[in-house]
Design an enzyme around this catalytic site. Structure first.
Site, mmCIF file in Angstrom:
data_model
loop_
_atom_site.group_PDB
_atom_site.id
_atom_site.type_symbol
_atom_site.label_atom_id
_atom_site.label_comp_id
_atom_site.label_asym_id
_atom_site.label_seq_id
_atom_site.Cartn_x
_atom_site.Cartn_y
_atom_site.Cartn_z
ATOM 1 C CG ASP A 65 28.897 8.019 24.033
ATOM 2 O OD1 ASP A 65 28.052 8.813 23.305
ATOM 3 O OD2 ASP A 65 28.551 7.572 25.114
ATOM 4 C CB VAL A 66 28.650 12.607 19.988
ATOM 5 C CG1 VAL A 66 29.617 12.235 18.823
ATOM 6 C CG2 VAL A 66 27.197 12.014 19.780
ATOM 7 C CG ASN A 92 26.753 12.151 9.999
ATOM 8 O OD1 ASN A 92 25.767 12.341 9.170
ATOM 9 N ND2 ASN A 92 27.154 10.839 9.943
ATOM 10 C CE1 TYR A 160 16.373 12.054 12.957
ATOM 11 C CE2 TYR A 160 14.455 12.913 11.487
ATOM 12 C CZ TYR A 160 15.856 12.485 11.645
ATOM 13 O OH TYR A 160 16.584 12.830 10.828
ATOM 14 C CE LYS A 164 18.432 15.010 12.979
ATOM 15 N NZ LYS A 164 19.798 14.956 12.817
#
Length: 255
Positions: A65-66, A92, A160, A164
């Site tokens: 789990d990142v 990713n 989002y 980013k």
């Protein structure tokens, strides 16, 4: 002076790909495996990772789990134990997050998006840099999956888009902090690659003028081929940013 791997010494590399169980992560991983690299496939679902591996001998599966510091530290410790080094990290793993204007954005949904898209990138990059600095030959490459939204947002994409934009700043900081140690960092911004995650874009998607229309998409294999090319570059060459997108998709001004 620390050793740096020369072109003649470069062979199959040890690559970690997060979010490898589907979509772009799967396409990238398969292309890297087909190119002969050792690829550690990272994700939360073992069965989808096994589908990506498809019996390829150079594929290693790592359920992690990142968003978890402990899970990420364990992941990279296992990579070093298994291979003795790390050459490339492909950050990713990501999520679109909630579709909502800022005033209607739930804080829990915001925090989840930040945890996956930004904190996850940081945690993995931190461990990768620690390994790449210490190994001999030293150095490596970190590739962060940004987005067209790192530059120009879509409507109702505040969480989002903010994450980013954060990845852009993190990528620049990694590049600056890592260059003295032969660590290169790239942000690849991808627009409308045709995956399950973006399936709605090819049918109907909200535009800045309030209309809804289909947008062009393109085959993810072109992203995968680009990743393979980046991985094959020597460490005296860096690509700070790269944009790959469907021709004729709305981008500049989202129009």
């Amino acid at each position: 002076m620390e050793n740096i791997m020369t072109d003649s010494e470069r062979g199959p590399q040890v690559v970690v790909v997060t979010g490898a169980g589907s979509g772009l992560g799967r396409a990238m991983s398969v292309a890297l495996l087909d190119a002969g690299h050792h690829v550690v496939l990272v994700g939360r679902n073992r069965s989808t990772l096994e589908e990506t591996a498809a019996g390829r001998g150079h594929a290693d599966i790592a359920v992690a789990d990142v968003t978890s510091d402990r899970s990420v530290c364990s992941l990279f410790a296992t990579v070093v134990e298994r291979f003795g080094r790390l050459d490339v990290l492909v950050n990713n793993a990501g999520t679109f997050g909630p579709a909502a204007s800022v005033d209607n954005l739930d804080v829990d949904a915001w925090n989840t998006t930040v945890a996956v898209n930004l904190t996850g990138v940081f945690l993995c990059a931190r461990e990768a840099m620690r390994i790449m600095k210490a190994q001999d030959p030293r150095g490596g490459r970190i590739i962060n999956n940004g987005s067209i939204s790192a530059h120009t947002p879509r409507p109702s994409s505040a969480a989002y888009t903010a994450t980013k934009h954060g990845v852009s700043g993190l990528t620049k900081s990694i590049s600056l902090d890592g260059r003295a140690f032969d660590i290169c960092c790239t942000q690849i911004d991808i627009g409308n690659a045709a995956t399950d995650m973006t399936s709605g874009i090819g049918h109907a998607v909200l535009q800045p003028d309030g209309s809804t229309r289909a947008e062009p998409t393109f085959d993810p294999r072109h992203v995968a081929d680009t990743i393979v090319h980046l991985v094959d570059l020597p460490l005296d060459v860096t690509v700070p940013t790269l944009t790959i997108m469907a021709n004729r998709m709305p981008y500049v001004g989202r129009g």
